[in-house]
Design an enzyme around this catalytic site. Structure first.
Site, short mmCIF file in Angstrom:
data_model
loop_
_atom_site.label_atom_id
_atom_site.label_comp_id
_atom_site.label_asym_id
_atom_site.label_seq_id
_atom_site.Cartn_x
_atom_site.Cartn_y
_atom_site.Cartn_z
N GLY A 8 0.82 -1.20 0.00
CA GLY A 8 0.00 0.00 0.00
C GLY A 8 0.86 1.25 0.00
N CYS A 9 0.23 2.37 -0.36
CA CYS A 9 0.98 3.62 -0.48
C CYS A 9 1.45 4.16 0.87
CB CYS A 9 0.14 4.66 -1.22
SG CYS A 9 -1.54 4.86 -0.58
#
Length: 347
Positions: free
Chosen positions: A150-151
């Site tokens: 995920g970012c």
């Protein structure tokens, strides 16, 4: 080697079209097929006019993408990729999931935070979670599926890895304050990302209950060798793209700024995409936009013996599509930075 045939499922989402934008410049990749449930039968350039004469491919169905491709990128909501990954693996294809289905090692965490179970547990044994700078040794011939990070977890793990590994920090004091551009919420419409609500506004959301929390804690626990719990508060910035994570922790009394800076410089000296900034500089999302870089700046509050780390990435590139392509390069034995040499804009 012959051209790698890459397909994108969910090609009209923000991360999906970002994959296409970057892959168009990859010297070893041909985009073989793209799909979209919402726009099947239309040309991509009808959905995104910027792609006119660059990618006028017609959006097809998921099975066609799998059939025509050597590697499939899936940019879909959680719960949709496990079945698709199974189909790809059966046909001897590689699968890179930009969603959450293959990020968490413990099914119990997936059940708690996403409300779903793993339907094909054996399939997860053929996958790995990989932030390349931290986990590239996990990718081998056994791996067919990559859970692309995920970012938020990417910006946080890269920002913290050297000091967490060192044992010089009191990890019980970790507080993480992150800000993301609106593209992080995806292309679907919502009241929160509606222009009148997010423009000239700034606020936290999902305070202490964001779904990236178990992913962050999983990586930090692996790095430290002990169970780590964090306070994580994300915020929505009224900008299109970018993440800035500001991370606070207390150092052990034996630690000093010179020692901490040396840790970071040594850890990332050979990493193409991580830039440890000089003293006096502060990581800024403007300086990483449209690139695969992560900028890290270190700040010391000597009065309180606290280290403040600022980590900046483009959430659509290093936080999604760029990192996925970095992982693809590893899967196929290519130099890790191939096709990812985009320089950030100066302004």
């Amino acid at each position: 080697m012959s051209q790698i045939k890459a397909g994108i499922i969910g090609a009209t989402g923000y991360a999906g079209v970002e994959l296409i934008r970057i892959l168009l410049g990859h010297p070893d990749v041909t985009i073989s097929a793209i799909s979209s449930v919402s726009f099947e039968g239309k040309a991509l350039s009808e959905v995104y006019p910027s792609m006119y004469q660059l990618c006028d491919m017609v959006l097809t169905d998921e099975d066609t993408v799998i059939e025509r491709s050597d590697v499939i990128f899936a940019s879909l909501p959680h719960g949709l990729c496990e079945k698709l990954a199974g189909k790809a693996v059966e046909k001897g294809k590689k699968f890179i999931d930009l969603g959450a289905d293959f990020r968490l090692a413990e099914e119990a965490d997936y059940q708690e935070w996403y409300g779903l179970s793993y339907n094909d547990k054996e399939l997860h044994q053929k996958s790995c979670y990989c932030i390349p700078e931290l986990h590239r040794e996990r990718i081998n011939n056994r791996i067919s599926i990559i859970g692309n990070p995920g970012c938020y977890p990417t910006s946080i793990a890269l920002g913290l890895a050297p000091v967490v590994r060192s044992g010089l920090a009191d990890l019980s004091t970790l507080v993480i304050d992150s800000k993301s551009g609106v593209t992080g919420a995806g292309r679907g419409l919502s009241q929160t990302t509606h222009y009148p609500d997010c423009n000239e506004a700034f606020s936290p959301y999902k305070t202490a209950c964001h779904r990236h929390t178990p992913e962050i804690e999983q990586t930090l626990s692996e790095l430290s060798g002990e169970k780590v719990r964090v306070t994580f508060v994300p915020h929505l910035l009224p900008v299109n793209r970018g993440i800035v994570s500001t991370i606070y922790l207390t150092l052990n009394e034996a630690a000093d700024p010179e020692q901490i800076r040396s840790l970071y410089e040594k850890a990332y000296q050979d990493e193409k995409f991580v830039r440890v900034l000089k003293d006096g500089s502060t990581a800024n999302l403007r300086n990483v936009k449209y690139s695969n870089y992560c900028d890290i700046s270190l700040h010391f509050d000597l009065r309180t013996n606290r280290l403040i780390i600022v980590s900046a990435i483009d959430n659509m590139v290093k936080g999604a599509a760029g990192q996925a392509i970095q992982n693809m390069n590893l899967l196929f034995g290519l130099p890790e930075g191939t096709g990812l040499g985009m320089a950030p804009p100066a302004f």
